[in-house]
Motif scaffolding. Structure first.
Motif, PDB file in Angstrom:
ATOM      1  N   VAL A  82     -99.727  51.602  46.603  1.00  0.00           N
ATOM      2  CA  VAL A  82     -98.782  51.558  45.496  1.00  0.00           C
ATOM      3  C   VAL A  82     -98.381  52.981  45.146  1.00  0.00           C
ATOM      4  O   VAL A  82     -99.249  53.799  44.799  1.00  0.00           O
ATOM      5  CB  VAL A  82     -99.411  50.883  44.259  1.00  0.00           C
ATOM      6  CG1 VAL A  82     -98.402  50.844  43.118  1.00  0.00           C
ATOM      7  CG2 VAL A  82     -99.890  49.486  44.609  1.00  0.00           C
ATOM      8  N   PHE A  91    -100.591  44.968  41.375  1.00  0.00           N
ATOM      9  CA  PHE A  91     -99.163  45.155  41.614  1.00  0.00           C
ATOM     10  C   PHE A  91     -98.537  43.880  42.183  1.00  0.00           C
ATOM     11  O   PHE A  91     -97.407  43.515  41.855  1.00  0.00           O
ATOM     12  CB  PHE A  91     -98.951  46.323  42.582  1.00  0.00           C
ATOM     13  CG  PHE A  91     -97.527  46.522  43.032  1.00  0.00           C
ATOM     14  CD1 PHE A  91     -96.642  47.268  42.274  1.00  0.00           C
ATOM     15  CD2 PHE A  91     -97.073  45.963  44.222  1.00  0.00           C
ATOM     16  CE1 PHE A  91     -95.327  47.459  42.696  1.00  0.00           C
ATOM     17  CE2 PHE A  91     -95.777  46.150  44.658  1.00  0.00           C
ATOM     18  CZ  PHE A  91     -94.896  46.898  43.883  1.00  0.00           C
ATOM     19  N   SER A 217     -88.724  43.822  45.219  1.00  0.00           N
ATOM     20  CA  SER A 217     -89.969  44.556  44.938  1.00  0.00           C
ATOM     21  C   SER A 217     -91.153  43.618  44.806  1.00  0.00           C
ATOM     22  O   SER A 217     -92.156  43.965  44.190  1.00  0.00           O
ATOM     23  CB  SER A 217     -89.810  45.373  43.652  1.00  0.00           C
ATOM     24  OG  SER A 217     -89.624  44.515  42.535  1.00  0.00           O
ATOM     25  N   SER A 221     -92.696  48.530  46.832  1.00  0.00           N
ATOM     26  CA  SER A 221     -91.681  49.219  46.051  1.00  0.00           C
ATOM     27  C   SER A 221     -90.435  49.487  46.905  1.00  0.00           C
ATOM     28  O   SER A 221     -90.560  49.843  48.084  1.00  0.00           O
ATOM     29  CB  SER A 221     -92.227  50.545  45.527  1.00  0.00           C
ATOM     30  OG  SER A 221     -91.194  51.316  44.960  1.00  0.00           O
ATOM     31  N   SER A 223     -88.725  51.984  46.907  1.00  0.00           N
ATOM     32  CA  SER A 223     -88.735  53.392  47.302  1.00  0.00           C
ATOM     33  C   SER A 223     -89.380  53.600  48.667  1.00  0.00           C
ATOM     34  O   SER A 223     -89.181  54.645  49.301  1.00  0.00           O
ATOM     35  CB  SER A 223     -89.466  54.230  46.251  1.00  0.00           C
ATOM     36  OG  SER A 223     -90.836  53.847  46.157  1.00  0.00           O
ATOM     37  N   ALA A 234     -83.551  47.053  45.095  1.00  0.00           N
ATOM     38  CA  ALA A 234     -83.621  47.457  43.692  1.00  0.00           C
ATOM     39  C   ALA A 234     -82.664  46.650  42.829  1.00  0.00           C
ATOM     40  O   ALA A 234     -82.968  46.332  41.672  1.00  0.00           O
ATOM     41  CB  ALA A 234     -83.324  48.948  43.567  1.00  0.00           C
ATOM     42  N   SER A 239     -86.167  41.584  41.729  1.00  0.00           N
ATOM     43  CA  SER A 239     -86.850  42.865  41.529  1.00  0.00           C
ATOM     44  C   SER A 239     -86.884  43.243  40.053  1.00  0.00           C
ATOM     45  O   SER A 239     -87.900  43.758  39.558  1.00  0.00           O
ATOM     46  CB  SER A 239     -86.151  43.965  42.336  1.00  0.00           C
ATOM     47  OG  SER A 239     -86.271  43.740  43.714  1.00  0.00           O
ATOM     48  N   THR A 243     -90.394  43.835  38.186  1.00  0.00           N
ATOM     49  CA  THR A 243     -90.713  45.137  37.579  1.00  0.00           C
ATOM     50  C   THR A 243     -90.938  44.996  36.081  1.00  0.00           C
ATOM     51  O   THR A 243     -91.875  45.589  35.515  1.00  0.00           O
ATOM     52  CB  THR A 243     -89.591  46.137  37.853  1.00  0.00           C
ATOM     53  OG1 THR A 243     -89.424  46.292  39.264  1.00  0.00           O
ATOM     54  CG2 THR A 243     -89.903  47.493  37.238  1.00  0.00           C
ATOM     55  N   VAL A 253     -96.580  49.869  38.082  1.00  0.00           N
ATOM     56  CA  VAL A 253     -95.131  49.754  38.279  1.00  0.00           C
ATOM     57  C   VAL A 253     -94.710  50.862  39.225  1.00  0.00           C
ATOM     58  O   VAL A 253     -94.895  52.037  38.923  1.00  0.00           O
ATOM     59  CB  VAL A 253     -94.357  49.868  36.950  1.00  0.00           C
ATOM     60  CG1 VAL A 253     -92.858  49.790  37.200  1.00  0.00           C
ATOM     61  CG2 VAL A 253     -94.802  48.769  35.985  1.00  0.00           C
ATOM     62  N   ALA A 254     -94.177  50.478  40.359  1.00  0.00           N
ATOM     63  CA  ALA A 254     -93.755  51.467  41.352  1.00  0.00           C
ATOM     64  C   ALA A 254     -92.240  51.543  41.371  1.00  0.00           C
ATOM     65  O   ALA A 254     -91.587  51.235  42.363  1.00  0.00           O
ATOM     66  CB  ALA A 254     -94.284  51.097  42.738  1.00  0.00           C
ATOM     67  N   GLY A 255     -91.669  51.903  40.246  1.00  0.00           N
ATOM     68  CA  GLY A 255     -90.222  51.994  40.161  1.00  0.00           C
ATOM     69  C   GLY A 255     -89.697  53.302  40.723  1.00  0.00           C
ATOM     70  O   GLY A 255     -90.383  54.328  40.707  1.00  0.00           O
ATOM     71  N   GLU A 261     -83.788  50.197  38.032  1.00  0.00           N
ATOM     72  CA  GLU A 261     -85.250  50.154  37.951  1.00  0.00           C
ATOM     73  C   GLU A 261     -85.747  50.724  36.641  1.00  0.00           C
ATOM     74  O   GLU A 261     -86.757  50.268  36.099  1.00  0.00           O
ATOM     75  CB  GLU A 261     -85.852  50.918  39.132  1.00  0.00           C
ATOM     76  CG  GLU A 261     -85.642  50.226  40.470  1.00  0.00           C
ATOM     77  CD  GLU A 261     -86.111  51.067  41.638  1.00  0.00           C
ATOM     78  OE1 GLU A 261     -87.088  50.665  42.301  1.00  0.00           O
ATOM     79  OE2 GLU A 261     -85.506  52.137  41.889  1.00  0.00           O
TER      80      GLU A 261
END
Length: 292
Positions: A82, A91, A217, A221, A223, A234, A239, A243, A253-255, A261
């Protein structure tokens, strides 16, 4: 010929569990709001009666998300990272909740097209029923079933060690957002169910629904994805809900740094409202426009 035989509006839908509503008949003004509520309740009761008689249907619908939860949480979980740190299973859980709510629209589509193929929908249309009742009744019943599914899935998550660390209000808000997403996608399912010709064709829509939930997500993530794919993920409504619920549950939270996001809570409300405003009228119009 009896009065019942002369007036098809007073007969039951065979095998559907729906009988005639109060004062049903050709002179009934089904445009009035009270009658629309009665008609909606009759459709809701019919659908819930089917689930009551066939509870295995709910278990079957939960089989895939529970299996995915165990598979990703235990088999692949040790290899998943994560961004920013945190336990992967914590997560994962909100993402699995969101995916389950999103995939539910396919169950709605299959149920609706099955009714249509058996002539049940045509029978409803021949009755003096509010034109919105079929869609609203199906939506109300599916929302009740979805709440039961979400409860069972959350119980499974608690058993394997997941906890909602955001407090009671945060957890209630998160579950509310999940049901809001499911509520909006119900109308997509009703519309698709009235659009496709056969249950087999509706089943083929899973080929579209599955990538829709995966490119989000839910599991990782955005990203960590290639730039173009991360952008699509995203902006996926799933997602935003995933989130936002992670934030409310107090999970990792892996925004990324994108606007959508950073405003996940806002978009978790906006996306379902937009989907409902588009597909609810389409579902009602499709029901009213079916050829007799």
């Amino acid at each position: 010929m009896t009065a019942v035989e002369r007036n098809p509006a007073t007969t039951d839908v065979r095998g559907s569990g729906v009988g005639p509503g109060p004062d049903s008949g050709p002179d009934r003004d089904h445009g009035l709001a009270p009658w629309a509520v009665v008609d909606c309740w009759n459709i809701t009761r019919r659908t819930l009666t089917h689930y009551q008689r066939q509870p295995v249907a709910i278990v079957w619908q939960l089989g895939f998300p529970i299996l995915s939860l165990l598979l990703y949480g235990y088999v692949f979980g040790s290899a998943m990272k994560v961004p920013g740190g945190g336990d992967y299973r914590e997560f994962l859980m909100p993402g699995m909740f969101a995916m389950t709510m999103a995939m539910g629209f396919m169950n709605t589509a299959v149920a609706v097209v099955t009714d249509a193929s058996k002539g049940v929908v045509d029978r409803f249309r021949s009755m003096p029923m509010a034109p919105t009742a079929f869609a609203s009744g199906r939506g109300a019943a599916d929302l009740v079933v979805s709440a039961a599914e979400l409860t069972i899935l959350a119980g499974t998550a608690l058993l394997i060690g997941w906890r909602a660390d955001g407090g009671v209000l945060g957890a209630l808000g998160a579950f509310g957002l999940l049901l809001l997403l499911r509520f909006s996608l119900i109308w997509v399912g009703v519309w698709l169910g009235l659009l496709v010709p056969t249950p087999e064709a509706a089943g083929g829509l899973y080929a579209v629904a599955f990538p829709l939930t995966m490119i989000s997500s839910t599991f990782v993530s955005p990203s960590l994805m290639p730039d173009w794919l991360g952008f699509v993920a995203a902006w996926n409504p799933i997602s935003s809900t995933a989130t936002a619920t992670r934030e409310l549950f107090g999970d990792p939270v892996a925004g990324g740094g994108t606007w959508v996001e950073e405003h996940a809570l806002l978009m978790a409300v906006v996306w379902p409202l937009v989907i409902t405003l588009v597909f609810l009228p389409l579902a009602v119009r499709r029901f009213r426009g079916l050829s007799r």
